[in-house]
Design an enzyme around this catalytic site. Structure first.
Site, PDB file in Angstrom:
ATOM      1  N   TRP A  97       0.969  -1.078  -0.007  1.00  0.00           N
ATOM      2  CA  TRP A  97       0.174  -0.259   0.287  1.00  0.00           C
ATOM      3  C   TRP A  97       0.826   1.256  -0.013  1.00  0.00           C
ATOM      4  O   TRP A  97       0.371   2.255  -0.677  1.00  0.00           O
ATOM      5  CB  TRP A  97      -0.931  -0.098   1.301  1.00  0.00           C
ATOM      6  N   HIS A  98       2.038   1.250   0.622  1.00  0.00           N
ATOM      7  CA  HIS A  98       2.892   2.289   0.770  1.00  0.00           C
ATOM      8  C   HIS A  98       3.640   2.502  -0.482  1.00  0.00           C
ATOM      9  O   HIS A  98       4.137   3.595  -0.746  1.00  0.00           O
ATOM     10  CB  HIS A  98       3.621   2.241   1.936  1.00  0.00           C
TER      11      HIS A  98
END
Length: 179
Positions: A97-98
């Site tokens: 997600w990052h």
């Protein structure tokens, strides 16, 4: 080496100020419009273990991962193996997600490992604290727990911040080089 260590701790402060700062701006802006949002940071660098750190760091994102990934996977309802699997899945996805970069995936896996290690060694660590008489000195014990958690978080931040895995491992080698 000291400059690298200072940079790692400096980054810990920077990332906290960035995330907490923009969360505070969002909270304040929402208040102007009569909307109350939940607090998003609760002094995470004063956590006694990595699980507490993640309950206090970026609370909205951690809660989202808990509610929409961990719990649908059955959370910790079945057994330790399922709990370990689910923890790693959540942190792997958190890393992705990052960013789609190996540094973020390693950062996520490392935090997953920290949590699993804490879960698996909980009783052993309690016994060790008793053997070392740390339970007789609760302030010292709490201080050591906070320091350990902070150091683990800072170590993981190296991967989060590095441009590449090569850079991350170079930094780590430099920090632990004995010359």
């Amino acid at each position: 080496r000291l400059d690298l260590i200072a940079a790692a701790y400096g980054y810990a402060v920077q990332i906290y100020c960035d995330f907490s700062g923009y969360s505070d701006i969002a909270l304040g802006t929402a208040k102007l419009f009569g909307i109350s949002l939940l607090r998003n940071f609760a002094f995470p660098y004063f956590s006694r273990d990595i699980a507490e750190f993640w309950r206090r760091w970026h609370i909205s994102l951690s809660s989202w991962f808990r509610d929409y990934v961990y719990i649908p996977l059955d959370g910790s309802r079945r057994n330790k193996i399922i709990t370990i699997r689910n923890t790693f899945i959540v942190f792997f996805i958190s890393g992705l997600w990052h960013g789609a970069n190996w540094t973020f995936i390693i950062w996520g896996a490392l935090n997953g490992f920290y949590l699993v290690f804490a879960l698996v060694t909980r009783e052993w660590r309690k016994k060790l604290a008793h053997i070392l008489y740390l339970d007789k000195y609760p302030k010292l014990y709490k201080g050591l727990q906070i320091l350990t958690t902070f150091l683990l978080a800072c170590f993981a931040w190296i991967f989060f911040r590095a441009n590449s895995t090569h850079d991350a491992f170079l930094i780590i080698r430099q920090i632990f080089a004995f010359r």
